[in-house]
Write a protein that holds these residues in place. Structure first.
Motif, PDB file in Angstrom:
ATOM      1  N   GLY A   1       0.805  -1.224   0.000  1.00  0.00           N
ATOM      2  CA  GLY A   1       0.000   0.000   0.000  1.00  0.00           C
ATOM      3  C   GLY A   1       0.838   1.274   0.000  1.00  0.00           C
ATOM      4  N   LEU A   2       0.210   2.353   0.416  1.00  0.00           N
ATOM      5  CA  LEU A   2       0.819   3.686   0.284  1.00  0.00           C
ATOM      6  C   LEU A   2       1.516   4.131   1.565  1.00  0.00           C
ATOM      7  N   ASP A   3       2.237   5.241   1.463  1.00  0.00           N
ATOM      8  CA  ASP A   3       2.888   5.894   2.618  1.00  0.00           C
ATOM      9  C   ASP A   3       3.758   4.940   3.424  1.00  0.00           C
ATOM     10  N   THR A   4       4.515   4.114   2.728  1.00  0.00           N
ATOM     11  CA  THR A   4       5.283   3.081   3.426  1.00  0.00           C
ATOM     12  C   THR A   4       6.352   3.683   4.345  1.00  0.00           C
ATOM     13  N   HIS A   5       7.014   4.753   3.889  1.00  0.00           N
ATOM     14  CA  HIS A   5       8.138   5.284   4.669  1.00  0.00           C
ATOM     15  C   HIS A   5       7.646   5.818   6.022  1.00  0.00           C
ATOM     16  N   ALA A   6       6.556   6.565   6.001  1.00  0.00           N
ATOM     17  CA  ALA A   6       6.004   7.117   7.244  1.00  0.00           C
ATOM     18  C   ALA A   6       5.511   6.003   8.169  1.00  0.00           C
ATOM     19  N   ARG A   7       4.908   4.983   7.593  1.00  0.00           N
ATOM     20  CA  ARG A   7       4.366   3.896   8.423  1.00  0.00           C
ATOM     21  C   ARG A   7       5.489   3.096   9.066  1.00  0.00           C
ATOM     22  N   VAL A   8       6.547   2.854   8.311  1.00  0.00           N
ATOM     23  CA  VAL A   8       7.695   2.110   8.838  1.00  0.00           C
ATOM     24  C   VAL A   8       8.332   2.874  10.002  1.00  0.00           C
ATOM     25  N   LEU A   9       8.463   4.187   9.838  1.00  0.00           N
ATOM     26  CA  LEU A   9       9.046   5.016  10.902  1.00  0.00           C
ATOM     27  C   LEU A   9       8.144   5.047  12.129  1.00  0.00           C
ATOM     28  N   ALA A  10       6.839   5.194  11.895  1.00  0.00           N
ATOM     29  CA  ALA A  10       5.892   5.264  13.016  1.00  0.00           C
ATOM     30  C   ALA A  10       5.920   3.980  13.837  1.00  0.00           C
TER      31      ALA A  10
END
Ligand code: GAR
Length: 210
Positions: free
Chosen positions: A118-127
């Motif tokens: 899915g989308l926004d992988t970088h932000a989700r991984v960091l979160a």
């Protein structure tokens, strides 16, 4: 040489990495069309600089996904491609479109699949406080970002990372991953068999790592 159609929506840096690898002779193949669903995609100018033919199939001109995918498939098939490369192509594809190109369509996704489809992988991984992140090249199947993974590359996450900084480091990896996977495919070393990717006759039950 094998005929490659590239689908793009935006920047086109992955497309350009493949085009440059072909120009260097590292990948056998010929990019016969670069097709964008967005008329303003910067990828189109990049293609022009490499002397490659571009087309736009603007999804906003169609009444729905089926109509768009039907039109897109007609444009792709007019080029008789051996391989369709999704390079930052940001549209969800219909099952009939995916089935039509099964075993001859690759995608690159910015995560270590099966983690973070899915989308926004970088932000989700960091979160989530992950230690590692990366990118994956996979065969496209009906399952979104769920097809057999061929090749992955990882980066370590730093304490001061931001989504933008992480995205940049992942893209450096992507630009090495995608030409390699395309080279395997166009040289006949890589194919899909059932739900398995096969490289040099060996099933990739775990993806190759860069
Ligand atoms: C790439 O990072 C690619 O992994 C990602 O979009 C970017 C496109 O960059 N793809 C997806 O998120 C697919 N869902 P580019 O246009 O510069 O190649």
């Amino acid at each position: 040489p094998p005929r490659i159609v590239v689908l793009v929506s935006g920047e086109g840096s992955n497309f350009e990495a493949i085009a440059e690898a072909i120009e260097r002779g590292d990948v056998v193949g010929r990019i016969v069309a670069v097709i964008s669903n967005r008329p303003q995609a910067r990828a189109l100018a990049r293609a022009g600089r490499h002397g490659l033919p571009t087309e736009v199939v603007d999804h906003t001109a169609y009444s729905g996904r089926e109509a768009f995918d039907t039109a897109l498939a007609m444009r792709i098939d007019a080029h008789g491609p051996d391989l369709v490369v999704l390079a930052g192509f940001m549209r969800i594809l219909t099952p009939s479109f995916v089935d039509h190109y099964l075993g001859r369509m690759l995608n690159i996704h910015p995560s270590l699949l099966p983690a973070y489809p899915g989308l926004d992988t970088h932000a989700r991984v960091l979160a989530d406080g992950m230690a590692r992140h990366g990118a994956s090249v996979h065969f496209v199947t009906r399952e979104l970002d769920g097809g057999p993974v061929v090749l992955q590359g990882a980066v370590r996450i730093g304490i001061d990372d931001t989504p933008a900084r992480l995205a940049k480091r992942v893209q450096v990896i992507e630009h090495r991953l995608y030409p390699q996977a395309v080279a395997w495919f166009t040289s006949g070393r890589l194919h899909l068999s059932g739900h398995r990717a096969i490289l040099d006759g060996i099933p990739l039950d775990t993806p190759r790592q860069l």
